[in-house]
Design a protein around this motif. Structure first.
Motif, PDB file in Angstrom:
ATOM      1  N   GLN A 149       0.889  -1.249   0.058  1.00 29.58           N
ATOM      2  CA  GLN A 149      -0.073   0.024  -0.025  1.00 29.58           C
ATOM      3  C   GLN A 149       0.831   1.325  -0.103  1.00 29.58           C
ATOM      4  N   SER A 150       2.017   1.256   0.125  1.00 30.03           N
ATOM      5  CA  SER A 150       2.800   2.416   0.083  1.00 30.03           C
ATOM      6  C   SER A 150       2.901   3.190  -1.316  1.00 30.03           C
ATOM      7  N   LEU A 151       2.631   2.004  -2.184  1.00 31.42           N
ATOM      8  CA  LEU A 151       2.602   2.568  -3.814  1.00 31.42           C
ATOM      9  C   LEU A 151       1.144   3.026  -4.220  1.00 31.42           C
ATOM     10  N   ASP A 152       0.066   3.003  -3.034  1.00 34.45           N
ATOM     11  CA  ASP A 152      -1.106   3.341  -3.485  1.00 34.45           C
ATOM     12  C   ASP A 152      -1.147   4.847  -4.194  1.00 34.45           C
ATOM     13  N   GLY A 153      -1.585   4.846  -5.233  1.00 33.69           N
ATOM     14  CA  GLY A 153      -1.681   6.259  -5.819  1.00 33.69           C
ATOM     15  C   GLY A 153      -0.602   6.822  -6.565  1.00 33.69           C
ATOM     16  N   ASN A 154       0.407   5.896  -6.522  1.00 34.90           N
ATOM     17  CA  ASN A 154       1.617   6.391  -7.559  1.00 34.90           C
ATOM     18  C   ASN A 154       1.645   5.797  -8.976  1.00 34.90           C
ATOM     19  N   VAL A 155       2.300   6.331  -9.676  1.00 31.69           N
ATOM     20  CA  VAL A 155       2.147   6.377 -11.059  1.00 31.69           C
ATOM     21  C   VAL A 155       3.479   5.671 -11.532  1.00 31.69           C
ATOM     22  N   ILE A 156       3.431   4.601 -12.033  1.00 33.14           N
ATOM     23  CA  ILE A 156       4.953   3.836 -12.319  1.00 33.14           C
ATOM     24  C   ILE A 156       5.080   3.125 -13.641  1.00 33.14           C
ATOM     25  N   ASN A 157       6.184   2.540 -13.916  1.00 30.71           N
ATOM     26  CA  ASN A 157       6.205   1.654 -15.235  1.00 30.71           C
ATOM     27  C   ASN A 157       6.073   0.271 -14.578  1.00 30.71           C
ATOM     28  N   ILE A 158       5.588  -0.489 -15.504  1.00 27.11           N
ATOM     29  CA  ILE A 158       5.505  -1.952 -15.287  1.00 27.11           C
ATOM     30  C   ILE A 158       5.780  -3.010 -16.353  1.00 27.11           C
ATOM     31  N   LEU A 159       6.565  -4.058 -16.223  1.00 28.84           N
ATOM     32  CA  LEU A 159       7.159  -4.919 -17.237  1.00 28.84           C
ATOM     33  C   LEU A 159       6.447  -6.174 -16.961  1.00 28.84           C
ATOM     34  N   ALA A 160       5.660  -6.804 -17.705  1.00 34.38           N
ATOM     35  CA  ALA A 160       4.803  -8.049 -17.477  1.00 34.38           C
ATOM     36  C   ALA A 160       4.331  -8.703 -18.561  1.00 34.38           C
ATOM     37  N   ALA A 161       3.684  -9.874 -18.582  1.00 35.80           N
ATOM     38  CA  ALA A 161       3.259 -10.850 -19.528  1.00 35.80           C
ATOM     39  C   ALA A 161       1.803 -10.692 -19.432  1.00 35.80           C
ATOM     40  N   VAL A 162       1.030 -10.925 -20.461  1.00 39.71           N
ATOM     41  CA  VAL A 162      -0.448 -11.193 -20.417  1.00 39.71           C
ATOM     42  C   VAL A 162      -0.721 -12.567 -20.005  1.00 39.71           C
ATOM     43  N   ARG A 163      -1.561 -12.597 -18.817  1.00 39.33           N
ATOM     44  CA  ARG A 163      -2.038 -13.941 -18.599  1.00 39.33           C
ATOM     45  C   ARG A 163      -3.350 -14.326 -19.104  1.00 39.33           C
ATOM     46  N   SER A 164      -4.302 -13.370 -19.146  1.00 35.02           N
ATOM     47  CA  SER A 164      -5.559 -13.829 -19.728  1.00 35.02           C
ATOM     48  C   SER A 164      -6.481 -12.348 -19.964  1.00 35.02           C
ATOM     49  N   VAL A 165      -6.988 -12.480 -21.191  1.00 32.24           N
ATOM     50  CA  VAL A 165      -7.885 -11.502 -21.652  1.00 32.24           C
ATOM     51  C   VAL A 165      -9.076 -11.908 -21.938  1.00 32.24           C
ATOM     52  N   VAL A 175      -7.778  -7.174 -17.265  1.00 27.49           N
ATOM     53  CA  VAL A 175      -6.802  -7.907 -17.678  1.00 27.49           C
ATOM     54  C   VAL A 175      -5.653  -8.668 -16.877  1.00 27.49           C
ATOM     55  N   LYS A 176      -5.548  -9.896 -16.718  1.00 29.09           N
ATOM     56  CA  LYS A 176      -4.477 -10.503 -15.794  1.00 29.09           C
ATOM     57  C   LYS A 176      -3.060 -10.456 -16.314  1.00 29.09           C
ATOM     58  N   LEU A 177      -2.031  -9.722 -15.442  1.00 30.87           N
ATOM     59  CA  LEU A 177      -0.734 -10.116 -15.861  1.00 30.87           C
ATOM     60  C   LEU A 177      -0.152 -11.128 -14.863  1.00 30.87           C
ATOM     61  N   PHE A 178       1.369 -11.464 -15.473  1.00 31.75           N
ATOM     62  CA  PHE A 178       1.895 -11.935 -14.486  1.00 31.75           C
ATOM     63  C   PHE A 178       3.469 -11.914 -15.131  1.00 31.75           C
ATOM     64  N   ASP A 179       4.123 -12.282 -14.037  1.00 33.08           N
ATOM     65  CA  ASP A 179       5.490 -12.391 -14.435  1.00 33.08           C
ATOM     66  C   ASP A 179       6.210 -13.626 -13.557  1.00 33.08           C
ATOM     67  N   ASP A 180       7.559 -13.561 -13.358  1.00 33.22           N
ATOM     68  CA  ASP A 180       8.318 -14.874 -12.742  1.00 33.22           C
ATOM     69  C   ASP A 180       8.053 -14.849 -11.312  1.00 33.22           C
ATOM     70  N   SER A 181       7.406 -13.522 -10.731  1.00 31.73           N
ATOM     71  CA  SER A 181       7.455 -13.489  -9.297  1.00 31.73           C
ATOM     72  C   SER A 181       6.072 -13.668  -8.866  1.00 31.73           C
ATOM     73  N   VAL A 182       4.916 -13.228  -9.649  1.00 27.19           N
ATOM     74  CA  VAL A 182       3.463 -13.257  -9.360  1.00 27.19           C
ATOM     75  C   VAL A 182       2.777 -13.874 -10.491  1.00 27.19           C
ATOM     76  N   THR A 183       1.848 -14.739 -10.044  1.00 30.46           N
ATOM     77  CA  THR A 183       1.140 -15.453 -11.236  1.00 30.46           C
ATOM     78  C   THR A 183      -0.296 -14.707 -11.714  1.00 30.46           C
ATOM     79  N   SER A 184      -0.496 -13.894 -11.008  1.00 31.25           N
ATOM     80  CA  SER A 184      -1.654 -13.306 -11.422  1.00 31.25           C
ATOM     81  C   SER A 184      -2.150 -11.627 -10.836  1.00 31.25           C
ATOM     82  N   PHE A 185      -1.935 -10.921 -11.802  1.00 32.24           N
ATOM     83  CA  PHE A 185      -2.141  -9.214 -11.064  1.00 32.24           C
ATOM     84  C   PHE A 185      -3.008  -8.686 -12.163  1.00 32.24           C
ATOM     85  N   PRO A 186      -4.083  -7.876 -11.393  1.00 37.15           N
ATOM     86  CA  PRO A 186      -5.029  -7.248 -12.345  1.00 37.15           C
ATOM     87  C   PRO A 186      -4.582  -5.982 -12.808  1.00 37.15           C
ATOM     88  N   LEU A 187      -4.961  -5.864 -14.130  1.00 39.89           N
ATOM     89  CA  LEU A 187      -4.967  -4.552 -14.998  1.00 39.89           C
ATOM     90  C   LEU A 187      -6.020  -4.185 -15.406  1.00 39.89           C
TER      91      LEU A 187
END
Length: 461
Positions: free
Chosen positions: A161-177, A198-210
């Motif tokens: 939650q320390s990132l809540d409201g921040n604008v950042i860059n993300i590198l991730a793959a598309v898991r599902s659309v 859309v669900k994203l993922f990378d080698d550290s997290v299996t599912s993350f919402p965009l």
């Protein structure tokens, strides 16, 4: 309109200036917002309509464009092109941008100016010149931000939650659309809207919402191929979803989504190797003995995946925690020097940026069957967490007896191991083996598959 092939007629974005007369600009659309309307202050009872987009004409230069007008003109103009189209803009107004306002609500650009397109003075058309298109289209795959300046999904989860409201860059793959999951709604003031997650993922997290709210963003992500597409998302807004108790990313008016970004080959290959291929378990069905997969690796220079029903013959969980859990640089994946808290890679692409690390399981295991042993197979990250049944933080707090109990749950037990074999000239065996998934095997399934292999299971001495 003049011949599109006359490149010399176009003014480069880098040369645009308010004193430029009758400029003619060619670029590829890299971002676009939905049409919005506001009450017209001069004409009571009427609305003014507007939308914006961003064009790029070279690796380093891009500029924001806005257009205002009546309903017919603005919606007609907006519907005439999409992200990925090459366009020609004739006679736009070149205005000095309000850096505070423009950079707050629009993509940050290297230009001091912005373009304004009007019905009375400007013209926008789709470029049909092949030579110009061939020059512009590759720019779609160049991120508008430094490719080394991004958060992994693991970084986002770690910061919470320390990132809540921040604008950042993300590198991730598309898991599902799932286009069928678009939710349509009408606001209290009668405006229609839509939402797609859309669900994203990378080698550290299996599912993350965009989360996408704009029709333009939804239209773009609907074309993406899950598990085959990588995204560099510039200026996504991070938020905390209290209802689901999770972090989310949202596409906003500043966001530029770069599909399958073209950047440093080392970073790209690592990402593909450890993210896209790690997601391919569902499609793996070929079963091998250890000797068969070794033989295939010798005869085949390509990466391949498979299943082996083998015993875990080495699993060092009850030694030093530092040998089980390690921290790696988020940019290049080299191990972090614990004493100096620095990346051990002198050529790290993030050398000029603050160190960000990803911490997780980093194990080497041996798997053995009646035909031989496959040594030093990588069992890392979320795959290890799923296998062992605990996170790396939970494991670090276990007693030695508890860690030993987990070890003996798998050691010398027959397991169903999904693996990926990668050729490697640096390895003594000429290959690297990564575990994609590992679980205790069902005896009936083992018998059925091993019987099917039959006499091909020749022992390896």
């Amino acid at each position: 309109m003049a011949n599109n092939g006359q490149v010399q007629d176009f003014v480069p974005i880098s040369d645009l200036h308010p004193n430029t007369t009758h400029p003619r600009v060619a670029g590829v659309i890299i971002g676009k917002t939905d049409v919005k309307s506001f009450p017209d202050r001069k004409k009571i009872g009427l609305d003014r309509f507007t939308f914006g987009f961003t064009i790029k004409d070279s690796p380093d230069y891009f500029i924001n464009v806005s257009s205002w007008g009546n309903d017919r003109y603005i919606n007609g103009l907006s519907n005439s092109f999409s992200v990925g189209d090459c366009v020609i803009i004739e006679n736009p107004l070149v205005a000095t941008k309000d850096s505070e306002k423009d950079d707050r609500f629009c993509p940050s650009t290297p230009s001091f100016y912005r373009l304004m397109v009007s019905e009375a003075h400007s013209q926008l058309s789709i470029c049909a010149d092949i030579e110009i298109m061939n020059r512009l289209l590759p720019l779609l795959h160049l991120p508008v931000k430094d490719y080394r300046d991004f958060y992994s999904l693991g970084d986002i989860m770690a910061n919470g939650q320390s990132l809540d409201g921040n604008v950042i860059n993300i590198l991730a793959a598309v898991r599902s659309v799932r286009p069928e999951n678009i939710k349509y709604f009408t606001t209290a003031d009668g405006r229609k809207g839509q939402r797609l997650e859309v669900k994203l993922f990378d080698d550290s997290v299996t599912s993350f919402p965009l989360v996408c709210w704009d029709r333009e963003a939804i239209q773009l992500v609907q074309t993406l191929i899950p598990r085959e597409t990588v995204l560099f998302i510039s200026d996504a807004r991070i938020g905390y979803d209290g209802f689901r108790n999770c972090m989310t990313a949202t596409v906003n008016s500043k966001t530029i989504i770069t599909v399958n970004p073209d950047f440093d080959p080392v970073v790209w290959l690592y990402f593909i190797d450890h993210t896209i291929l790690l997601s391919s378990v569902e499609s793996v069905s070929d079963v091998y003995t250890v000797s068969q997969l070794k033989l295939k690796a010798q005869e085949n220079s390509e990466v391949f995946c498979g299943i082996t029903y083998s015993f875990i013959s080495r699993l060092d969980l009850d030694g030093s925690i530092s040998k089980v859990i390690k921290s790696r640089c988020s940019k290049c994946r080299y191990q972090v020097n614990e004493e100096s808290q620095s990346c051990s890679n002198t050529a790290c692409p993030g050398v000029d940026h603050p160190l960000t690390v990803t911490t997780g399981f980093d194990l080497l295991v041996d798997v053995t069957d009646h035909t031989g042993t496959l040594q030093s197979c990588s069992l890392n990250g979320t795959v290890a967490e799923k296998t062992l049944g605990c996170s790396h933080n939970e494991f670090a707090n276990l007693t030695e007896d508890e860690r030993t109990a987990i070890k003996w749950k798998f050691l010398l037990e027959r397991c169903k191991v999904y693996f990926k074999i990668t050729p490697s000239s640096k390895s003594r065996s000429g290959m690297r083996c990564s575990v994609l998934e590992c679980s205790l095997a069902d005896p009936g399934e083992v018998k059925q598959n091993m019987s099917a292999l039959g006499s091909s299971c020749s022992p390896v001495l």
